[in-house]
Design a protein around this motif. Structure first.
Motif, mmCIF file in Angstrom:
data_model
loop_
_atom_site.group_PDB
_atom_site.id
_atom_site.type_symbol
_atom_site.label_atom_id
_atom_site.label_comp_id
_atom_site.label_asym_id
_atom_site.label_seq_id
_atom_site.Cartn_x
_atom_site.Cartn_y
_atom_site.Cartn_z
ATOM 1 N N LEU A 33 -6.975 2.964 0.053
ATOM 2 C CA LEU A 33 -5.677 2.306 -0.093
ATOM 3 C C LEU A 33 -4.595 2.978 0.752
ATOM 4 C CD1 LEU A 33 -5.701 1.520 -3.905
ATOM 5 C CD2 LEU A 33 -6.020 -0.075 -2.016
ATOM 6 N N SER A 34 -4.660 4.289 0.867
ATOM 7 C CA SER A 34 -3.648 5.004 1.645
ATOM 8 C C SER A 34 -3.789 4.747 3.144
ATOM 9 C CB SER A 34 -3.735 6.503 1.371
ATOM 10 O OG SER A 34 -3.420 6.766 0.034
ATOM 11 N N LEU A 35 -4.985 4.455 3.594
ATOM 12 C CA LEU A 35 -5.176 4.127 5.015
ATOM 13 C C LEU A 35 -4.394 2.877 5.411
ATOM 14 C CD1 LEU A 35 -8.936 4.856 5.716
ATOM 15 C CD2 LEU A 35 -6.970 5.880 6.849
ATOM 16 N N TRP A 36 -4.191 1.978 4.457
ATOM 17 C CA TRP A 36 -3.480 0.746 4.769
ATOM 18 C C TRP A 36 -1.996 0.975 4.966
ATOM 19 C CZ3 TRP A 36 -5.914 -3.190 6.605
ATOM 20 C CH2 TRP A 36 -7.263 -3.307 6.342
ATOM 21 N N VAL A 37 -1.510 2.174 4.724
ATOM 22 C CA VAL A 37 -0.120 2.497 5.035
ATOM 23 C C VAL A 37 0.074 2.501 6.548
ATOM 24 C CG1 VAL A 37 1.590 4.352 4.952
ATOM 25 C CG2 VAL A 37 0.306 3.754 2.908
ATOM 26 N N ILE A 38 -0.948 2.933 7.300
ATOM 27 C CA ILE A 38 -0.813 3.044 8.752
ATOM 28 C C ILE A 38 -1.659 2.033 9.522
ATOM 29 C CG2 ILE A 38 -0.178 5.468 8.695
ATOM 30 C CD1 ILE A 38 -3.093 6.095 9.510
ATOM 31 N N VAL A 39 -2.655 1.421 8.868
ATOM 32 C CA VAL A 39 -3.526 0.472 9.552
ATOM 33 C C VAL A 39 -2.893 -0.917 9.486
ATOM 34 C CG1 VAL A 39 -5.791 -0.654 9.480
ATOM 35 C CG2 VAL A 39 -5.605 1.789 9.046
ATOM 36 N N PRO A 40 -2.715 -1.576 10.642
ATOM 37 C CA PRO A 40 -2.164 -2.941 10.594
ATOM 38 C C PRO A 40 -3.226 -3.942 10.146
ATOM 39 C CG PRO A 40 -2.604 -2.290 12.854
ATOM 40 C CD PRO A 40 -2.902 -1.090 11.994
ATOM 41 N N ALA A 41 -2.779 -5.006 9.533
ATOM 42 C CA ALA A 41 -3.702 -6.049 9.076
ATOM 43 C C ALA A 41 -4.184 -6.847 10.282
ATOM 44 C CB ALA A 41 -3.020 -6.961 8.085
ATOM 45 N N THR A 42 -5.490 -6.958 10.426
ATOM 46 C CA THR A 42 -6.053 -7.695 11.557
ATOM 47 C C THR A 42 -6.303 -9.156 11.220
ATOM 48 O OG1 THR A 42 -8.255 -6.978 10.878
ATOM 49 C CG2 THR A 42 -7.133 -5.649 12.543
ATOM 50 N N THR A 43 -6.434 -9.465 9.944
ATOM 51 C CA THR A 43 -6.611 -10.854 9.512
ATOM 52 C C THR A 43 -5.681 -11.129 8.343
ATOM 53 O OG1 THR A 43 -8.358 -10.340 7.922
ATOM 54 C CG2 THR A 43 -9.053 -10.837 10.176
ATOM 55 N N LEU A 44 -5.523 -12.396 8.051
ATOM 56 C CA LEU A 44 -4.625 -12.787 6.965
ATOM 57 C C LEU A 44 -5.136 -12.320 5.606
ATOM 58 C CD1 LEU A 44 -2.007 -14.262 6.407
ATOM 59 C CD2 LEU A 44 -3.306 -16.372 6.156
ATOM 60 N N SER A 45 -6.456 -12.213 5.455
ATOM 61 C CA SER A 45 -6.998 -11.773 4.175
ATOM 62 C C SER A 45 -6.731 -10.287 3.907
ATOM 63 C CB SER A 45 -8.499 -12.057 4.109
ATOM 64 O OG SER A 45 -9.168 -11.351 5.132
ATOM 65 N N LEU A 46 -6.516 -9.502 4.957
ATOM 66 C CA LEU A 46 -6.209 -8.077 4.795
ATOM 67 C C LEU A 46 -4.707 -7.812 4.700
ATOM 68 C CD1 LEU A 46 -8.734 -6.584 7.352
ATOM 69 C CD2 LEU A 46 -8.952 -6.680 4.878
ATOM 70 N N PHE A 47 -3.913 -8.834 4.911
ATOM 71 C CA PHE A 47 -2.465 -8.675 4.891
ATOM 72 C C PHE A 47 -1.920 -8.129 3.572
ATOM 73 C CE2 PHE A 47 1.924 -10.370 4.894
ATOM 74 C CZ PHE A 47 2.379 -9.681 6.008
ATOM 75 N N PRO A 48 -2.429 -8.560 2.404
ATOM 76 C CA PRO A 48 -1.912 -7.981 1.148
ATOM 77 C C PRO A 48 -2.114 -6.465 1.058
ATOM 78 C CG PRO A 48 -3.097 -9.998 0.674
ATOM 79 C CD PRO A 48 -3.327 -9.693 2.127
ATOM 80 N N LEU A 49 -3.194 -5.950 1.627
ATOM 81 C CA LEU A 49 -3.403 -4.496 1.604
ATOM 82 C C LEU A 49 -2.378 -3.785 2.478
ATOM 83 C CD1 LEU A 49 -7.284 -4.278 1.791
ATOM 84 C CD2 LEU A 49 -5.838 -3.655 -0.134
ATOM 85 N N ALA A 50 -2.110 -4.333 3.659
ATOM 86 C CA ALA A 50 -1.171 -3.694 4.581
ATOM 87 C C ALA A 50 0.264 -3.755 4.058
ATOM 88 C CB ALA A 50 -1.259 -4.344 5.957
ATOM 89 N N VAL A 51 0.591 -4.802 3.313
ATOM 90 C CA VAL A 51 1.938 -4.915 2.748
ATOM 91 C C VAL A 51 2.037 -4.147 1.432
ATOM 92 C CG1 VAL A 51 3.604 -6.542 1.752
ATOM 93 C CG2 VAL A 51 2.434 -7.093 3.866
ATOM 94 N N GLY A 52 0.994 -4.218 0.628
ATOM 95 C CA GLY A 52 1.036 -3.629 -0.705
ATOM 96 C C GLY A 52 0.927 -2.121 -0.732
ATOM 97 N N ALA A 53 0.190 -1.538 0.191
ATOM 98 C CA ALA A 53 -0.010 -0.085 0.159
ATOM 99 C C ALA A 53 1.301 0.696 0.288
ATOM 100 C CB ALA A 53 -1.013 0.338 1.226
ATOM 101 N N PRO A 54 2.192 0.365 1.226
ATOM 102 C CA PRO A 54 3.470 1.090 1.240
ATOM 103 C C PRO A 54 4.316 0.837 -0.003
ATOM 104 C CG PRO A 54 3.075 0.060 3.360
ATOM 105 C CD PRO A 54 2.031 -0.466 2.427
ATOM 106 N N GLU A 55 4.174 -0.342 -0.589
ATOM 107 C CA GLU A 55 4.946 -0.667 -1.781
ATOM 108 C C GLU A 55 4.514 0.165 -2.986
ATOM 109 O OE1 GLU A 55 7.521 -2.782 -2.140
ATOM 110 O OE2 GLU A 55 7.499 -3.178 0.009
ATOM 111 N N ILE A 56 3.235 0.442 -3.083
ATOM 112 C CA ILE A 56 2.740 1.211 -4.228
ATOM 113 C C ILE A 56 2.486 2.669 -3.865
ATOM 114 C CG2 ILE A 56 1.733 -0.808 -5.360
ATOM 115 C CD1 ILE A 56 -1.027 0.270 -4.411
#
Length: 155
Positions: A33-56
């Motif tokens: 989950l912490s990797l998604w703080v710096i990894v950009p979302a490559t597809t729309l299905s991964l977008f919630p992880l890229a947006v949610g990780a900095p939020e939480i």
């Protein structure tokens, strides 16, 4: 019938495996989950992880700190525990990034709002509404308990 000594050994073995699994599981999930703080979302299905990780990220800091504390006591027990320790330390540092970046981002947004709306942009806002504003833009405790809603007649 088995002797009591074997029961104690079995319980100790199960407790050891569960505690090893919990710390390793927390380290792995926290790192993912912490990797998604710096990894950009490559597809729309991964977008919630890229947006949610900095939020939480405050929650991730807590999870990663717990995982690190659980793993640090098992450091001498082999390469698997050392790998979990490194993962939890990396995850902790990644999850701290949004919290460390917040003061600079807040300063920039305040300067931009003042540049666009003027230095005295709050003068047009009624005093009643100004009293309902948050005292600070980010309150760490609210990240865990949620932002309190003002009472309304619909509740």
């Amino acid at each position: 019938m088995r002797p009591k000594n074997n029961d104690k050994k079995l319980v100790s073995l199960v407790w050891f495996l569960v505690s090893l699994f919990i710390s390793s599981f927390l380290s792995a999930v926290g790192l993912f989950l912490s990797l998604w703080v710096i990894v950009p979302a490559t597809t729309l299905s991964l977008f919630p992880l890229a947006v949610g990780a900095p939020e939480i990220s405050p929650w991730l800091v807590g999870i990663n700190a717990i995982a690190r504390m659980l793993t640090i006591f098992r450091r001498q027990q082999g390469w698997f525990c050392n790998t979990s320790l490194v993962c939890s330390l990396l995850a902790l540092s990644l999850s701290l990034i949004p919290l460390l970046q917040f003061p600079a981002a807040n300063t920039r947004i305040t300067a931009e709002v003042q540049a666009v709306l003027g230095a005295d942009y709050l003068a047009a806002v009624p005093q009643i509404e100004q009293a309902q504003r948050r005292q600070q833009p980010f309150i760490l405790a609210d990240a865990f308990r949620g932002i309190p809603r003002p009472g309304s007649s619909h509740e």
